[in-house]
Scaffold this motif. Structure first.
Motif, PDB file in Angstrom:
ATOM      1  N   THR A 117       5.498   6.498  11.834  1.00 49.17           N
ATOM      2  CA  THR A 117       4.405   5.886  11.083  1.00 49.17           C
ATOM      3  C   THR A 117       4.908   4.650  10.358  1.00 49.17           C
ATOM      4  O   THR A 117       6.115   4.455  10.187  1.00 49.17           O
ATOM      5  CB  THR A 117       3.832   6.864  10.037  1.00 49.17           C
ATOM      6  N   ILE A 118       3.965   3.838   9.912  1.00 48.41           N
ATOM      7  CA  ILE A 118       4.336   2.654   9.145  1.00 48.41           C
ATOM      8  C   ILE A 118       4.947   3.057   7.809  1.00 48.41           C
ATOM      9  O   ILE A 118       5.786   2.346   7.256  1.00 48.41           O
ATOM     10  CB  ILE A 118       3.116   1.714   8.971  1.00 48.41           C
ATOM     11  N   LEU A 119       4.570   4.219   7.301  1.00 50.96           N
ATOM     12  CA  LEU A 119       5.145   4.690   6.043  1.00 50.96           C
ATOM     13  C   LEU A 119       6.638   4.985   6.184  1.00 50.96           C
ATOM     14  O   LEU A 119       7.410   4.752   5.252  1.00 50.96           O
ATOM     15  CB  LEU A 119       4.404   5.929   5.552  1.00 50.96           C
ATOM     16  N   GLU A 120       7.054   5.472   7.327  1.00 48.34           N
ATOM     17  CA  GLU A 120       8.484   5.686   7.557  1.00 48.34           C
ATOM     18  C   GLU A 120       9.236   4.362   7.602  1.00 48.34           C
ATOM     19  O   GLU A 120      10.357   4.260   7.102  1.00 48.34           O
ATOM     20  CB  GLU A 120       8.699   6.451   8.857  1.00 48.34           C
ATOM     21  N   VAL A 121       8.615   3.351   8.175  1.00 48.50           N
ATOM     22  CA  VAL A 121       9.235   2.027   8.220  1.00 48.50           C
ATOM     23  C   VAL A 121       9.367   1.469   6.808  1.00 48.50           C
ATOM     24  O   VAL A 121      10.411   0.923   6.433  1.00 48.50           O
ATOM     25  CB  VAL A 121       8.415   1.076   9.121  1.00 48.50           C
ATOM     26  N   VAL A 122       8.314   1.617   6.008  1.00 45.49           N
ATOM     27  CA  VAL A 122       8.351   1.121   4.625  1.00 45.49           C
ATOM     28  C   VAL A 122       9.423   1.854   3.827  1.00 45.49           C
ATOM     29  O   VAL A 122      10.169   1.235   3.061  1.00 45.49           O
ATOM     30  CB  VAL A 122       6.960   1.263   3.963  1.00 45.49           C
ATOM     31  N   VAL A 133       4.003   4.038  -3.075  1.00 45.62           N
ATOM     32  CA  VAL A 133       2.931   3.065  -3.328  1.00 45.62           C
ATOM     33  C   VAL A 133       2.113   2.852  -2.055  1.00 45.62           C
ATOM     34  O   VAL A 133       0.879   2.867  -2.072  1.00 45.62           O
ATOM     35  CB  VAL A 133       3.516   1.728  -3.846  1.00 45.62           C
ATOM     36  N   MET A 134       2.802   2.679  -0.942  1.00 42.02           N
ATOM     37  CA  MET A 134       2.112   2.483   0.338  1.00 42.02           C
ATOM     38  C   MET A 134       1.315   3.731   0.719  1.00 42.02           C
ATOM     39  O   MET A 134       0.207   3.619   1.250  1.00 42.02           O
ATOM     40  CB  MET A 134       3.140   2.152   1.421  1.00 42.02           C
ATOM     41  N   LEU A 135       1.867   4.896   0.443  1.00 44.96           N
ATOM     42  CA  LEU A 135       1.155   6.141   0.720  1.00 44.96           C
ATOM     43  C   LEU A 135      -0.136   6.219  -0.089  1.00 44.96           C
ATOM     44  O   LEU A 135      -1.190   6.587   0.435  1.00 44.96           O
ATOM     45  CB  LEU A 135       2.050   7.341   0.411  1.00 44.96           C
ATOM     46  N   PHE A 136      -0.066   5.823  -1.362  1.00 47.36           N
ATOM     47  CA  PHE A 136      -1.255   5.819  -2.219  1.00 47.36           C
ATOM     48  C   PHE A 136      -2.322   4.877  -1.660  1.00 47.36           C
ATOM     49  O   PHE A 136      -3.495   5.234  -1.555  1.00 47.36           O
ATOM     50  CB  PHE A 136      -0.860   5.410  -3.639  1.00 47.36           C
ATOM     51  N   TYR A 137      -1.912   3.672  -1.285  1.00 53.45           N
ATOM     52  CA  TYR A 137      -2.877   2.711  -0.748  1.00 53.45           C
ATOM     53  C   TYR A 137      -3.424   3.149   0.611  1.00 53.45           C
ATOM     54  O   TYR A 137      -4.602   2.947   0.908  1.00 53.45           O
ATOM     55  CB  TYR A 137      -2.255   1.320  -0.645  1.00 53.45           C
ATOM     56  N   ALA A 138      -2.589   3.743   1.442  1.00 52.35           N
ATOM     57  CA  ALA A 138      -3.054   4.214   2.749  1.00 52.35           C
ATOM     58  C   ALA A 138      -4.073   5.334   2.592  1.00 52.35           C
ATOM     59  O   ALA A 138      -5.111   5.349   3.268  1.00 52.35           O
ATOM     60  CB  ALA A 138      -1.867   4.686   3.589  1.00 52.35           C
ATOM     61  N   MET A 139      -3.799   6.267   1.688  1.00 56.62           N
ATOM     62  CA  MET A 139      -4.752   7.355   1.457  1.00 56.62           C
ATOM     63  C   MET A 139      -6.052   6.816   0.859  1.00 56.62           C
ATOM     64  O   MET A 139      -7.140   7.250   1.232  1.00 56.62           O
ATOM     65  CB  MET A 139      -4.138   8.411   0.532  1.00 56.62           C
ATOM     66  N   GLY A 140      -5.941   5.862  -0.054  1.00 60.19           N
ATOM     67  CA  GLY A 140      -7.139   5.255  -0.632  1.00 60.19           C
ATOM     68  C   GLY A 140      -7.985   4.549   0.414  1.00 60.19           C
ATOM     69  O   GLY A 140      -9.214   4.656   0.423  1.00 60.19           O
ATOM     70  N   THR A 141      -7.325   3.847   1.315  1.00 57.80           N
ATOM     71  CA  THR A 141      -8.049   3.161   2.387  1.00 57.80           C
ATOM     72  C   THR A 141      -8.753   4.159   3.290  1.00 57.80           C
ATOM     73  O   THR A 141      -9.902   3.953   3.684  1.00 57.80           O
ATOM     74  CB  THR A 141      -7.077   2.302   3.213  1.00 57.80           C
ATOM     75  N   ASN A 142      -8.083   5.256   3.614  1.00 58.00           N
ATOM     76  CA  ASN A 142      -8.706   6.270   4.463  1.00 58.00           C
ATOM     77  C   ASN A 142      -9.897   6.925   3.781  1.00 58.00           C
ATOM     78  O   ASN A 142     -10.875   7.273   4.441  1.00 58.00           O
ATOM     79  CB  ASN A 142      -7.685   7.329   4.865  1.00 58.00           C
ATOM     80  N   VAL A 143      -9.834   7.088   2.472  1.00 51.81           N
ATOM     81  CA  VAL A 143     -10.963   7.676   1.749  1.00 51.81           C
ATOM     82  C   VAL A 143     -12.141   6.707   1.741  1.00 51.81           C
ATOM     83  O   VAL A 143     -13.288   7.102   1.936  1.00 51.81           O
ATOM     84  CB  VAL A 143     -10.543   8.058   0.310  1.00 51.81           C
TER      85      VAL A 143
END
Length: 145
Positions: A117-122, A133-143
């Motif tokens: 995943t892109i989160l692993e790259v980050v 931080v990226m996980l928070f934004y990714a989850m927010g975008t999915n919501v």
């Protein structure tokens, strides 16, 4: 009020038996593939498709995930408001994003071949704080979407 022909329990039993039968069939196919063809069956090969997915399938997956109802409605609205050019320019604008994503994805695949995943790259590049931080934004975008 119309009387149902069968009780609700029959429907639930039908779905459960059908689901169990399908699951048993898939387990049987998996066992046959691993025994006779030597295919490795684990979560790694399942989530990454054995890392042998063709470019055409990847491109169709990206386009199909990009084409959701909001995109179709906006494209239709742009065509209605501005004619054929409105829809064409709308599609062209997002084609640039898909092309850019394809180039970035190829570069990430070269530099981080084991990442899923892109989160692993980050996390590998920027550390644990950036990962969260990226996980928070990714989850927010999915919501939101």
């Amino acid at each position: 009020m119309v009387e149902p022909i069968l009780e609700q329990a029959y429907g639930y039993c039908y779905i459960l038996v059908l689901g169990a039968g399908f699951a048993a069939l898939m387990i049987f196919i998996t066992k046959v593939l691993s025994k006779f063809l030597g295919e490795k069956q684990n979560s790694e090969s399942f989530t990454t498709s054995g890392r042998n997915t063709s470019s055409g399938l990847i491109a169709s997956a990206v386009v199909s995930s990009w084409t959701w109802p909001g995109t179709l409605l906006t494209s239709s609205g742009m065509t209605y408001a501005y004619g054929i050019c409105g829809g064409a320019w709308y599609a062209f604008a997002f084609t640039i994003q898909i092309t850019f994503f394809a180039v970035v994805a190829l570069e990430i695949k070269r530099k981080a071949p084991g990442a899923h995943t892109i989160l692993e790259v980050v996390q590998a590049r920027f550390g644990k704080v950036a990962h969260w931080v990226m996980l928070f934004y990714a989850m927010g975008t999915n919501v939101i979407i």
